[in-house]
Design an enzyme around this catalytic site. Structure first.
Site, short mmCIF file in Angstrom:
data_model
loop_
_atom_site.label_atom_id
_atom_site.label_comp_id
_atom_site.label_asym_id
_atom_site.label_seq_id
_atom_site.Cartn_x
_atom_site.Cartn_y
_atom_site.Cartn_z
N GLU A 89 -31.43 -0.32 67.11
CA GLU A 89 -32.38 0.07 66.06
C GLU A 89 -33.01 1.38 66.50
O GLU A 89 -34.15 1.45 66.97
CB GLU A 89 -33.46 -1.01 65.84
CG GLU A 89 -34.29 -0.73 64.60
CD GLU A 89 -35.34 -1.80 64.33
OE1 GLU A 89 -35.51 -2.70 65.17
OE2 GLU A 89 -36.01 -1.72 63.28
N HIS A 126 -31.40 -7.75 67.89
CA HIS A 126 -31.80 -6.44 67.40
C HIS A 126 -30.97 -5.45 68.21
O HIS A 126 -31.11 -5.39 69.44
CB HIS A 126 -33.28 -6.20 67.66
CG HIS A 126 -34.20 -6.95 66.75
ND1 HIS A 126 -34.26 -8.31 66.71
CD2 HIS A 126 -35.09 -6.50 65.83
CE1 HIS A 126 -35.15 -8.67 65.79
NE2 HIS A 126 -35.67 -7.60 65.24
N ASP A 162 -36.73 -8.63 56.95
CA ASP A 162 -37.28 -8.19 58.24
C ASP A 162 -38.79 -8.38 58.31
O ASP A 162 -39.28 -9.09 59.19
CB ASP A 162 -36.89 -6.73 58.52
CG ASP A 162 -36.96 -6.36 60.00
OD1 ASP A 162 -37.26 -7.25 60.82
OD2 ASP A 162 -36.72 -5.19 60.34
N HIS A 188 -32.58 -12.02 58.22
CA HIS A 188 -33.33 -11.38 59.33
C HIS A 188 -34.80 -11.26 58.95
O HIS A 188 -35.18 -10.47 58.08
CB HIS A 188 -32.77 -9.99 59.65
CG HIS A 188 -33.38 -9.37 60.86
ND1 HIS A 188 -32.68 -9.19 62.04
CD2 HIS A 188 -34.64 -8.91 61.10
CE1 HIS A 188 -33.48 -8.64 62.94
NE2 HIS A 188 -34.68 -8.45 62.39
N GLN A 204 -39.10 -9.45 72.41
CA GLN A 204 -39.57 -8.19 71.81
C GLN A 204 -39.84 -7.10 72.86
O GLN A 204 -39.54 -5.94 72.65
CB GLN A 204 -40.85 -8.45 71.01
CG GLN A 204 -41.58 -7.23 70.52
CD GLN A 204 -41.02 -6.67 69.23
OE1 GLN A 204 -41.15 -7.26 68.18
NE2 GLN A 204 -40.37 -5.52 69.32
N HIS A 231 -39.20 -12.02 60.46
CA HIS A 231 -40.14 -12.30 61.56
C HIS A 231 -41.31 -13.09 60.98
O HIS A 231 -42.31 -12.50 60.54
CB HIS A 231 -40.64 -10.99 62.18
CG HIS A 231 -39.56 -10.22 62.86
ND1 HIS A 231 -39.34 -10.25 64.22
CD2 HIS A 231 -38.61 -9.40 62.36
CE1 HIS A 231 -38.31 -9.47 64.53
NE2 HIS A 231 -37.85 -8.95 63.41
FE FE2 Z 1 -36.39 -7.33 63.16
#
Ligand code: FE2
Length: 436
Positions: A213, A210, A309, A57, A152, A59
């Site tokens: 979270e 996701h 992440d 995971h 996002q 970005h």
């Molecule tokens: Fe993430």
């Protein structure tokens, strides 16, 4: 003809003094004292040879953007999302690629040869998609990069994302993403999970959302994700990332939820470095840890891997993309200090991550890809404890990164003394392995 032999390696399963023979980019034999010579030999001198690390995971589009245009001063998830929203209009393809490229070099040097990266599709220009597809092609010989179309700003919350996400998939992005807890209502979150799983099923793609979270114990989108996975026959191809609300959920509910996730074949990804800093921000004391229930999911038979992440981005100002740092934090936050539990933490950044990504030919068995990392450590415990130098990183039988062994000296009373932080030093002491 053997192309490469690694002599005298320790293996993650505890075997010692093993040789690894590599032919045509594949592992040919793993055994003590393999006969024959090779074009190249590495004397591992008792050090650990492991399959490469897997970051399940990440970005890449945000990585190394720290300080652009400003720093996240509160350190919260919401300020991070707001900051990313400020940065997005200023991004260029070249800027994203330059940062992602640098991060990939770091990953290789740290022995991480597979990364699942989410890519934000909320920018109508889809610059990040274009940039990361280029990076994926550029690094294909060295790193398996999977890209996830990540809305996002919400799949429904930002109306443009419904077409943006499909456009990203049409451009070649591999996996369907989502962010149900960020939609405007629980109902919209549920609908987004259903719509995105259906989209993945129709296109024959994997899903990685996701999911939950949040510190809200009533954020239960993982239940819908598991149900839809079963309903649509997507078992083994769906991942719930973060799952931090599970930390705060009612125990009785979790006792029903875990079998549902296991039976559905949904993978779970925890991101310990990030969630220990982002979650629990509304708490005074006691302050929740904010990592999902790793031990409990593993005990329930769920595949759990760890992700990095973020590295130096709007959400996290630290990191060097070291998956051993991730495992180290994960085992601390999850209180996984038993011998078997530490092995599970190592698996969470290696074999379990490979399962989450669905990698073929991963591991040290004959027939697997000859992808390896040799660490300046004698075993898994020492690797987790020291986060040591990655002496050699090998991809398809070729050395693609080298780091000299760390060597400390203390100068006392006119004498120079070598300091070895290893408890069970490799046979050659601080000199470490050698290649011929
Ligand atoms: Fe993430």
């Amino acid at each position: 003809m053997i192309d490469l032999i690694i002599r005298d390696a320790a293996l993650p399963d505890g075997r010692k003094n093993c040789d690894i023979a590599i032919v045509n980019g594949l592992i040919d034999q793993v055994a003590p004292m393999i006969d024959g010579t090779a074009a190249k030999e590495i004397d591992a001198a008792g050090c650990l040879a492991a399959p490469p690390f897997v970051d399940s995971h990440f970005h890449l589009d945000a990585a190394l953007s720290y300080g652009q245009p400003r720093v996240n001063q509160s350190g919260t998830l919401l300020e991070g999302i707001a900051l990313w929203g400020e940065l997005k209009p200023r991004l260029t393809i070249d800027n994203i690629k330059a940062r992602a490229e640098k991060l990939c070099w770091w990953a290789i040097a740290k022995g991480t040869l597979a990364i699942r990266s989410h890519v934000d599709v909320s920018d109508d220009r889809l610059l990040a998609v274009e940039a990361l597809l280029d990076i994926q092609r550029q690094f294909k010989p060295y790193i398996d990069i999977q890209l996830v179309a990540f809305p996002q700003d919400g799949y429904f919350r930002y109306a443009g994302n419904r077409s943006n996400l499909k456009r990203a998939l049409d451009m070649g992005v591999d996996v369907v993403g989502g962010i149900p807890h960020f939609e405007r209502s629980m109902n919209d979150g549920t609908k987004s999970v259903m719509a995105l799983c259906r989209l993945a099923a129709d296109r024959g793609l994997r899903v990685d959302m996701h999911c939950d979270e949040s510190d809200d114990p009533l954020s239960r989108h993982i239940e819908t994700l598991a149900f839809e996975t079963r309903h649509l026959g997507l078992g083994g191809r769906v991942t719930g990332s973060h799952l931090t609300s599970m930390h705060s959920m009612d125990n009785y509910y979790v006792s029903r939820l875990l079998p549902l996730i296991q039976e559905a074949g949904v993978h779970a990804v925890a991101n310990p470095l990030i969630n220990i800093t982002l979650q629990g921000r509304h708490d005074t004391y006691p302050k929740r840890r904010g990592m999902t229930r790793v031990k409990e999911m593993l005990a329930a038979g769920i595949n759990v891997s760890f992700g990095h992440d973020c590295v130096m981005d709007p959400w996290y100002s630290l990191g060097s993309h070291d998956m051993l740092e991730v495992a180290h934090m994960g085992l601390h936050v999850g209180q996984m200090t038993g011998t078997d539990e530490m092995r599970q933490a190592f698996d969470a950044v290696t074999a379990n991550g490979a399962k989450t990504l669905g990698l073929d030919g991963y591991g040290l068995s004959p027939g697997c890809h000859a992808d390896l990392v040799i660490l300046q450590a004698s075993d898994i415990h020492e690797a987790l404890r020291l986060k040591p130098a990655r002496l050699y990183v090998i991809r398809r039988g070729k050395i693609i990164s080298r780091t000299p062994p760390a060597l400390s000296q203390v100068l006392l009373d006119g004498k120079t003394l070598k300091v070895d932080f290893r408890h069970f030093p490799c046979q050659n002491g601080n000199e470490g392995p050698a290649a011929t």
